[in-house]
Design an enzyme around this catalytic site. Structure first.
Site, PDB file in Angstrom:
ATOM      1  N   GLU A  10      43.257  31.396 -18.166  1.00  0.00           N
ATOM      2  CA  GLU A  10      43.279  30.279 -17.225  1.00  0.00           C
ATOM      3  C   GLU A  10      44.477  29.365 -17.458  1.00  0.00           C
ATOM      4  OE1 GLU A  10      38.530  29.950 -16.236  1.00  0.00           O
ATOM      5  OE2 GLU A  10      39.223  29.307 -18.204  1.00  0.00           O
TER       6      GLU A  10
ATOM      7  N   GLU B 281      34.042  35.962 -19.748  1.00  0.00           N
ATOM      8  CA  GLU B 281      32.936  35.016 -19.844  1.00  0.00           C
ATOM      9  C   GLU B 281      31.585  35.624 -19.478  1.00  0.00           C
ATOM     10  OE1 GLU B 281      36.404  32.183 -19.832  1.00  0.00           O
ATOM     11  OE2 GLU B 281      35.937  34.197 -19.108  1.00  0.00           O
TER      12      GLU B 281
END
Length: 256
Positions: free
Chosen positions: A110, A130
């Protein structure tokens, strides 16, 4: 070289190099590291002598995401209003290039996604795992990835949690250039130098238009972009650019 123990900040001519320096933790971010990155980015945007930022990691890894040990102690790498690493929600106004060696994983992916451009070494890997931990990639990947690449491969990234190669990231348009292993920073510096040679007002306005247009309708876009670029056309730099072209010499930008 300035910064902190966990984040090194270096000026190379008009380029700022920010290095995450926690190789013992695969450059995972704790709160102090995020705050140091945010401070460096504030310096980048606030210093007229700096034109481009490069974000990289020490020790052969870009960033492996959140420092889970620090998180368990209640130390979050998220900064309110700014996001993970201080840039995922509010990227810098000036161009930022990710120079990726090794892993850009979870929050590290990210961070790369928050940069405008990316240069990656051949052996680097990208992923958002995740879902494998029962979590959501809330640092920007779940929200923004499908704006950068087509929906189907974005969902493959997000729903399988499996990493992809630098070549696959390049083919999808997430990476601008691939280098030999160990060469990502040099490749990013070459790209940064090409940007830094251009008019700084024009570069900043062009980035602002390119990023903001996603929220504009076609009808309003023409006027919205005109509001941003009109001051650039009226600037001293615009006159200098035209004069330098006519006189066949390098432009001397003043940023005004």
């Amino acid at each position: 070289m300035t910064g902190t123990d966990s984040v090194l900040v270096e000026r190379r001519d008009r380029i700022q190099v920010i290095t995450i320096n926690r190789p013992e933790a695969r450059n995972a971010l704790d709160g102090a590291t995020s705050r140091a990155i945010a401070a460096a980015v504030d310096e980048l945007d606030g210093d007229d002598e700096l034109r481009v930022g490069v974000l990289t990691g020490a020790g052969g890894t870009f960033c492996s995401g959140m420092d889970l040990k620090a998180f368990l102690r209640g130390d979050s790498p998220g900064i309110p209003g700014r996001g993970f690493g201080g840039i995922t929600e509010t990227p810098p106004r000036k161009p930022m290039i990710a120079a990726v060696e090794g892993w850009a994983l979870a929050g590290g992916f990210e961070l790369m996604l928050a940069c405008d451009l990316a240069v990656a070494a051949e052996a680097s890997r990208f992923g958002v795992p995740e879902v494998k931990r029962g979590l959501v990639a809330g640092g920007g990947a779940a929200f923004l990835l499908a704006r950068r690449i087509p929906l189907a491969p974005a969902l493959e990234f997000l729903l399988t949690g499996e990493p992809v190669t630098a070549r696959r990231a390049y083919d999808l348009g997430l990476v601008n250039r691939i280098t030999v292993d160990g060469g990502a920073l040099d490749g990013a510096m070459e790209l940064a130098a090409a940007i830094a040679a251009n008019g700084p007002l024009a570069v900043a306005a062009t980035k602002q238009i390119a990023v903001a247009q996603a929220d504009w309708t076609l009808a309003e876009g023409w006027e919205r972009q005109r509001e941003i670029y009109a001051p650039v056309f009226a600037s001293e730099d615009a006159r200098e650019g035209a004069a330098a072209f006519a006189e066949r010499r390098p432009a001397v930008w003043k940023g005004r």
